[in-house]
Design an enzyme around this catalytic site. Structure first.
Site, PDB file in Angstrom:
ATOM      1  N   SER A   1       0.737  -1.264   0.085  1.00  0.00           N
ATOM      2  CA  SER A   1       0.020  -0.097  -0.033  1.00  0.00           C
ATOM      3  C   SER A   1       0.942   1.131  -0.223  1.00  0.00           C
ATOM      4  O   SER A   1       2.055   1.142   0.727  1.00  0.00           O
ATOM      5  CB  SER A   1      -0.915  -0.144   1.143  1.00  0.00           C
ATOM      6  OG  SER A   1      -1.430   1.282   1.534  1.00  0.00           O
TER       7      SER A   1
ATOM      8  N   TYR B   1      -3.404  -0.351   9.992  1.00  0.00           N
ATOM      9  CA  TYR B   1      -3.321  -0.824   8.696  1.00  0.00           C
ATOM     10  C   TYR B   1      -1.824  -0.893   8.037  1.00  0.00           C
ATOM     11  O   TYR B   1      -1.421  -1.555   7.533  1.00  0.00           O
ATOM     12  CB  TYR B   1      -4.548  -0.245   8.065  1.00  0.00           C
ATOM     13  CG  TYR B   1      -4.537  -0.774   6.485  1.00  0.00           C
ATOM     14  CD1 TYR B   1      -4.578  -2.000   5.945  1.00  0.00           C
ATOM     15  CD2 TYR B   1      -4.144   0.356   5.612  1.00  0.00           C
ATOM     16  CE1 TYR B   1      -4.250  -2.025   4.860  1.00  0.00           C
ATOM     17  CE2 TYR B   1      -3.930   0.020   4.316  1.00  0.00           C
ATOM     18  CZ  TYR B   1      -4.080  -1.229   3.980  1.00  0.00           C
ATOM     19  OH  TYR B   1      -3.791  -1.572   2.558  1.00  0.00           O
TER      20      TYR B   1
ATOM     21  N   LYS C   1       1.281  -3.254   6.533  1.00  0.00           N
ATOM     22  CA  LYS C   1       1.826  -3.406   5.226  1.00  0.00           C
ATOM     23  C   LYS C   1       3.378  -3.090   5.305  1.00  0.00           C
ATOM     24  O   LYS C   1       4.197  -3.746   4.474  1.00  0.00           O
ATOM     25  CB  LYS C   1       1.063  -2.442   4.580  1.00  0.00           C
ATOM     26  CG  LYS C   1      -0.249  -2.739   4.009  1.00  0.00           C
ATOM     27  CD  LYS C   1      -0.499  -4.136   3.306  1.00  0.00           C
ATOM     28  CE  LYS C   1      -1.754  -4.377   2.986  1.00  0.00           C
ATOM     29  NZ  LYS C   1      -1.911  -5.919   2.172  1.00  0.00           N
TER      30      LYS C   1
END
Length: 327
Positions: free
Chosen positions: A117, A141, A145
Site C-alpha cells: 500500500s 493498517y 503493510k
C-alpha cells in the site's frame, strides 16, 4: 502457468484473477471468506481456508504442481477498523503472512507478488512520492503493510524466494465486464460514500478540510482496479527480470485528485448532483499522496489507462448489479 491468489475472492484479488484468466494464466483461489465472496470464486479452482493453515497450503501445492507464483492479496484493509482493532489487524496481516511465507518456502514456491500500500509513505510538501521516498505509516493498517514489506525483505535476502511488493494507491471501479466488484454494499472509502449518498439522496461528507492540500481535502491517486489487475499480469510475465531493481513498484496514475475534486467528477457523471458537506477527519486518515514514479512503465511496460470518470462509471454500474450478483 497457474498462480495461487490468496484473498482471491475479494475485490482486488478476484479482479486480478479475472485479468489472469483473460491472459491465459489460470488462477487458483485461496480465501477464508471472512470478507471475500464465494460467488467471486465460481468457475475457478477454489480452496476455502486460511493462509496460516499449513496443511491446506501443503494440499494445494500437492494437487497443483503447476503453480509457478503466488499473489498475496489476503488482508484486512479498513483504516478506522485497524485503529479500533489493532490486535486483529496485526494478527491477520502480519502474523498470518509470516506463516504463509513459511508454508510457501516449505513447498518450494520461489515467486511472490505482495499487495502492499502507498499508505506507508511519508509524503512531502507536494504530496508526491516515488519508491525511494521515506516511509512513515500513520495507521495500524498501514504499519501492517510496512512491517510485512520489511519482513519479506529479510526473508528474501537469505531464503529461496523473491518477493515483489506492489504499492497500490486508491483502487476504484470494477471489472469492466462486471464479473466482480466491491463486495461491500456500503464501502467506507470516498467513492463508496458518494455512491451511497447518491442512492439515498443524502449529503456526502468530506471528512477533513484542513489538510495542507490545494483545497484542504485529502488527496489521493485513484487507480482503476482493472488497470491494477493488468499490472499484476505484467508482473507475472516479467517477474524473473525485475530483480533487484524492481523489488518495490508503485501502482498509480501519477495524478492527484482531492476528495472535493472526486465529488465534482462524480457529479459530472451522474444525472443528479450529490450535495457536499464538510466534517471532521476520521481516525487514522492522512492527507494522502500520489505517485510521481515511472518505474512501473519502465519495468512492467504498464501505465494506467482508465480515467477517473470511467472508474466512477464502472463503480456505479457495479453498484446497480451487485445485489443480483451477490445473492
Amino acid at each position: 502457468m497457474s498462480v495461487l491468489i490468496s484473498g482471491g475472492a475479494g475485490f482486488i484479488g478476484s479482479t486480478v484473477a479475472s485479468a489472469c484468466l483473460d491472459a491465459g494464466i489460470e488462477p487458483v483461489i485461496l480465501d477464508n471468506l471472512v470478507t471475500g465472496r464465494r460467488e467471486f470464486a465460481e468457475g475457478r479452482a477454489f480452496y476455502e481456508g486460511d493462509i496460516s493453515d499449513g496443511a491446506l497450503i501443503d494440499k494445494i501445492f500437492a494437487e497443483r504442481s503447476d503453480i509457478e507464483a503466488v499473489i498475496h492479496c489476503a488482508a484486512l484493509i479498513v483504516v478506522p477498523d485497524s485503529v479500533a482493532d489493532p490486535v486483529g489487524y496485526y494478527r491477520a496481516n502480519v502474523a498470518k503472512s509470516l506463516e504463509f511465507v513459511d508454508h510457501l518456502l516449505r513447498n518450494g514456491c520461489g515467486r511472490m507478488v505482495f499487495s502492499s500500500s502507498a499508505s506507508i509513505y511519508r509524503t512531502g510538501e507536494d504530496h508526491t512520492v516515488d519508491e525511494g521516498s521515506p516511509l512513515d505509516p500513520q495507521s495500524p493498517y498501514a504499519r501492517t503493510k510496512a512491517m510485512c514489506e520489511a519482513m519479506f525483505a529479510d526473508i528474501a535476502a537469505t531464503q529461496p524466494i523473491r518477493i515483489l511488493s506492489l504499492r497500490y494507491f486508491n483502487p476504484i471501479g470494477a471489472d469492466p465486464r462486471l464479473r466482480t466488484g466491491l463486495q461491500l454494499r456500503r464501502p467506507s472509502h470516498a467513492l463508496g460514500k458518494l455512491i451511497e449518498a447518491y442512492e439515498e439522496g443524502t449529503p456526502f461528507q468530506i471528512t477533513g478540510t484542513d489538510y495542507p492540500t490545494r483545497d484542504g481535502s485529502g488527496i489521493r491517486d485513484y487507480i482503476h482496479v482493472w488497470d491494477l489487475a493488468q499490472a499484476h499480469v505484467e508482473a507475472l510475465r516479467r517477474f524473473d527480470d525485475l530483480f533487484p531493481e524492481g523489488s518495490v513498484i508503485n501502482l498509480g496514475t501519477g495524478s492527484g485528485t482531492t476528495v472535493r475534486e472526486l465529488a465534482e467528477a462524480f457529479n459530472r457523471v451522474v444525472d443528479r448532483p450529490v450535495e457536499v458537506v464538510e466534517t471532521e477527519r476520521r481516525p487514522g486518515d492522512v492527507a494522502g499522496a500520489y505517485t510521481r514514479s515511472d518505474l512501473a512503465e519502465r519495468l512492467l511496460g504498464w501505465r494506467a489507462g482508465y480515467s477517473l470518470e470511467e472508474g466512477i462509471r464502472h463503480s456505479l454500474a457495479w453498484a446497480d448489479v451487485r445485489d443480483s450478483r451477490l445473492s
